[in-house]
Design an enzyme around this catalytic site. Structure first.
Site, PDB file in Angstrom:
ATOM      1  N   ASP A  51      24.279 102.350  85.718  1.00  0.00           N
ATOM      2  CA  ASP A  51      23.096 101.157  86.575  1.00  0.00           C
ATOM      3  C   ASP A  51      22.507 102.903  86.936  1.00  0.00           C
ATOM      4  OD1 ASP A  51      23.068  99.296  87.876  1.00  0.00           O
ATOM      5  OD2 ASP A  51      23.745 101.041  89.242  1.00  0.00           O
ATOM      6  N   TYR A  56      16.875 106.775  93.140  1.00  0.00           N
ATOM      7  CA  TYR A  56      17.826 107.665  93.316  1.00  0.00           C
ATOM      8  C   TYR A  56      17.456 108.684  92.832  1.00  0.00           C
ATOM      9  CZ  TYR A  56      20.730 103.579  93.085  1.00  0.00           C
ATOM     10  OH  TYR A  56      22.346 102.446  93.654  1.00  0.00           O
ATOM     11  N   SER A 153      20.305  93.202  92.869  1.00  0.00           N
ATOM     12  CA  SER A 153      21.695  93.669  93.612  1.00  0.00           C
ATOM     13  C   SER A 153      21.409  92.742  94.832  1.00  0.00           C
ATOM     14  CB  SER A 153      21.178  94.968  93.083  1.00  0.00           C
ATOM     15  OG  SER A 153      22.675  95.571  93.706  1.00  0.00           O
TER      16      SER A 153
END
Length: 328
Positions: A51, A56, A153
């Site tokens: 994931d 990020y 999410s």
């Protein structure tokens, strides 16, 4: 490693997966070589689900994951990424077809692929779950062949339940751990009934449930455990699961005698999550190969006893529930 069915996709995924947030940013510095070795170690231990997200490290995590998977040569690895947090401002109106398509195109380049296994909306504003156009755009990206499946999410159980109203939802990623037990009470029966996969994130409460943190532990300035203690940058529930640091440390000390002989607190905490059959996989992060290997080993622990589960619940009810249960 053991494998579980990933909802309606039919995939068989490792019940311990790899969360790649640490490989991008917000957890202190991780070198490129360390990141690649960490993914390689996870794959070597049988992990086949990773994931990540486009934010990020501004794509760094996606790129490093893709490089490591390609170099490893494993036959099938499922890579899930996320989209939406690149919006500025981060508002519900931005979750439209043009923006989502742009985010997907960028992630396709970062991942070096022509189709994303699973794209997840990345903790969007709550209003998004009422925007049919957002989910129609995701369906269209599936029809175009750019996505295999899409999921969400979420920050709260209520958001998860609203997401379940959309018929092509493949997965829900939600915080679930010893310090955040609400999903087991109010959500998992519904996900199982709809054959929607569940990804358990923040499984170690940002390190609290490793049992290694102390009151004098210091975190780097670029570690969210330093700069997001009170939700300064994003939802405070993502840092220590929303539990005050000192309260979490006290709870860990009460949990410590429950850890089986020869096991670590982290492995115990991960095994507790896997006691829920509705959980498809859990995604602990890792900053180095040793952490990835230790996390994978949690799958080998035997089931926890009913007495142990009751003792964990008692700690939660007395110390943690009043602080988090109603909020998320």
């Amino acid at each position: 490693m053991h494998y579980r069915r990933f909802g309606r996709t039919g995939w068989q995924v490792s019940e311990i997966a790899l969360g790649a947030w640490q490989l991008g940013a917000d957890w202190g510095s991780v070198t490129e070589d360390e990141a690649l070795a960490t993914v390689r170690a996870a794959l070597d231990r049988g992990i086949n689900f990773i994931d990540t997200a486009d934010v990020y490290g501004d794509g760094r995590s996606e790129q490093l994951v893709a490089r490591a998977v390609k170099a490893h040569g494993r036959e099938r690895v499922y890579i899930a990424t996320k989209a939406g947090r690149r919006l500025n401002p981060h508002v519900a109106e931005g979750y439209d077809a043009p923006h989502l398509t742009g985010f997907v195109e960028r992630s396709l380049r970062n991942l070096g692929t022509d189709r994303i296994d699973l794209l997840q909306l990345h903790c969007p504003p709550s209003a998004v779950y009422s925007q049919d156009a957002t989910f129609a755009a995701l369906d269209e990206l599936v029809r175009q062949g750019k996505l295999r499946h899409w999921g969400v999410s979420v920050e709260t159980v209520e958001e998860a339940r609203r997401a379940l109203a959309h018929p092509h939802l493949a997965s829900i990623q939600i915080i679930f751990n010893i310090f955040r037990q609400k999903p087991a009470e109010t959500l998992f029966a519904e996900t199982a009934a709809r054959d929607v996969a569940v990804i358990a994130r923040v499984p170690l409460a940002s390190g609290l449930l490793t049992g290694k943190l102390r009151r004098d532990t210091r975190f780097a300035a670029d570690d969210h455990r330093q700069y997001n203690r009170h939700g300064e940058a994003f939802d405070v529930g993502e840092t220590f699961s929303g539990v005050p640091f000192e309260t979490g440390l006290d709870a860990v000390e009460e949990l410590r005698p429950l850890v089986p002989a020869g096991a670590s607190m982290a492995r115990f905490a991960l095994r507790w999550i896997l006691m829920q059959q509705a959980v498809s996989c859990v995604i602990p992060g890792a900053r180095n190969p040793a952490q990835a290997e230790a996390n994978a080993a949690a799958a080998d622990l035997p089931p926890l006893s009913e007495q142990t589960l009751a003792a964990v619940r008692s700690v939660y009810d007395r110390r943690i529930r009043p602080l988090v249960h109603a909020r998320w």
